[in-house]
Every structure is written in C-alpha cells, then in structure tokens.
Design a protein around this motif. Structure first.
Motif, PDB file in Angstrom:
ATOM      1  N   UNK A 117     -24.984  37.900  18.382  1.00  0.00           N
ATOM      2  CA  UNK A 117     -24.048  39.003  18.597  1.00  0.00           C
ATOM      3  C   UNK A 117     -22.909  38.574  19.513  1.00  0.00           C
ATOM      4  N   UNK A 118     -23.226  37.814  20.550  1.00  0.00           N
ATOM      5  CA  UNK A 118     -22.208  37.340  21.479  1.00  0.00           C
ATOM      6  C   UNK A 118     -21.192  36.453  20.758  1.00  0.00           C
ATOM      7  N   UNK A 119     -21.678  35.483  19.985  1.00  0.00           N
ATOM      8  CA  UNK A 119     -20.773  34.578  19.266  1.00  0.00           C
ATOM      9  C   UNK A 119     -19.967  35.325  18.216  1.00  0.00           C
ATOM     10  N   UNK A 120     -20.537  36.313  17.607  1.00  0.00           N
ATOM     11  CA  UNK A 120     -19.806  37.123  16.632  1.00  0.00           C
ATOM     12  C   UNK A 120     -18.668  37.879  17.320  1.00  0.00           C
ATOM     13  N   UNK A 121     -18.946  38.445  18.495  1.00  0.00           N
ATOM     14  CA  UNK A 121     -17.912  39.160  19.240  1.00  0.00           C
ATOM     15  C   UNK A 121     -16.803  38.212  19.692  1.00  0.00           C
ATOM     16  N   UNK A 122     -17.175  37.023  20.138  1.00  0.00           N
ATOM     17  CA  UNK A 122     -16.178  36.031  20.566  1.00  0.00           C
ATOM     18  C   UNK A 122     -15.318  35.622  19.378  1.00  0.00           C
ATOM     19  N   UNK A 123     -15.944  35.388  18.247  1.00  0.00           N
ATOM     20  CA  UNK A 123     -15.196  34.979  17.062  1.00  0.00           C
ATOM     21  C   UNK A 123     -14.210  36.069  16.657  1.00  0.00           C
ATOM     22  N   UNK A 124     -14.631  37.302  16.703  1.00  0.00           N
ATOM     23  CA  UNK A 124     -13.740  38.403  16.348  1.00  0.00           C
ATOM     24  C   UNK A 124     -12.615  38.570  17.368  1.00  0.00           C
ATOM     25  N   UNK A 125     -12.890  38.258  18.620  1.00  0.00           N
ATOM     26  CA  UNK A 125     -11.883  38.439  19.656  1.00  0.00           C
ATOM     27  C   UNK A 125     -10.826  37.330  19.637  1.00  0.00           C
ATOM     28  N   UNK A 126     -11.216  36.105  19.340  1.00  0.00           N
ATOM     29  CA  UNK A 126     -10.298  34.988  19.480  1.00  0.00           C
ATOM     30  C   UNK A 126      -9.879  34.326  18.171  1.00  0.00           C
TER      31      UNK A 126
END
Length: 124
Positions: free
Chosen positions: A100-109
């Motif tokens: 979930x963390x990596x998914x959020x980072x990918x969506x943010x950046x």
C-alpha cells in the motif's frame, strides 16, 4: 488415540512449516482439523467411560503416568504451530502495508494515468 492426536498435530505443524499453495494448504489443513475433532471426541468419550468404570482416582494415576507426557508433547507442538501461524500473519501484514505504501508513493510521484472505461451504446 492420544498418539493419533500427536500425529495429527505434527502433520499440522509440518504443513504450516511447508506452506504449500493456499488451496492445497486449506484442503489438507481442513482435513486434519476434521480428523482432530473426530479423534478428540472419541478420546473424551473414552475418558468419561474409563472414569465411570475404574474410578476417578485410578484414572487420574494412569493419566498422569501414561497420558500426561504425551498430552504435553501435543500441546508443545500446537503452541509451535500457533507461533508459526502468528509469524506468517505478521509477515503478511507487513507485506500488505508495504504494498500500500509503495502504491501511494507511485501514485504521488509517478505520472498517474487515469484509465477511463469506454462503453459503447448499441442503441444509437
């Protein structure tokens, strides 16, 4: 019958250690649970019958000398299996959190592509 319970608990622990694919694990573990419940019910019935036939005091002496050591081994095996399950659940929880963390980072950046569904209206 206690030896059967000991064998079943050992098989459950081995199955947990091997961690086969989810479907195979569920099928085999479920079968062992059913077998455990059947043997455990038979043991309880036998113990009740023995208490009535030989008396509580005689049964307790026999239980302490013959059955209690095996029951302790069964319990130890079950505790080890439970710990392995808890560790597996904790690892899975960490993996889900990281995903979930990596998914959020990918969506943010990263460039976010919003995929729009395309529907065709056949009436027109």
């Amino acid at each position: 019958m206690y030896r059967q319970l000991h064998r079943i608990s050992g098989e459950q622990k081995t199955l947990i250690e091997d961690m086969l694919d989810a479907e195979t694990f569920a099928d085999r573990f479920g079968g062992l649970v059913v077998e455990w419940n059947n043997v455990q019910s038979a043991v309880m019935e036998l113990e009740d019958r023995l208490r009535r036939e030989v008396g509580t005091e005689t049964f307790s002496r026999h239980y302490e000398s013959e059955i209690l050591p095996l029951a302790r081994q069964i319990h130890a095996t079950m505790v080890q299996a439970e710990e392995q399950i808890k560790q597996g659940i904790a690892r899975t929880g960490v993996s889900i959190h990281n995903l979930q963390y990596y998914r959020n980072v990918r969506h943010a950046y990263a460039e976010y592509e919003d995929h729009q569904a395309i529907f065709f209206d056949e009436k027109k």
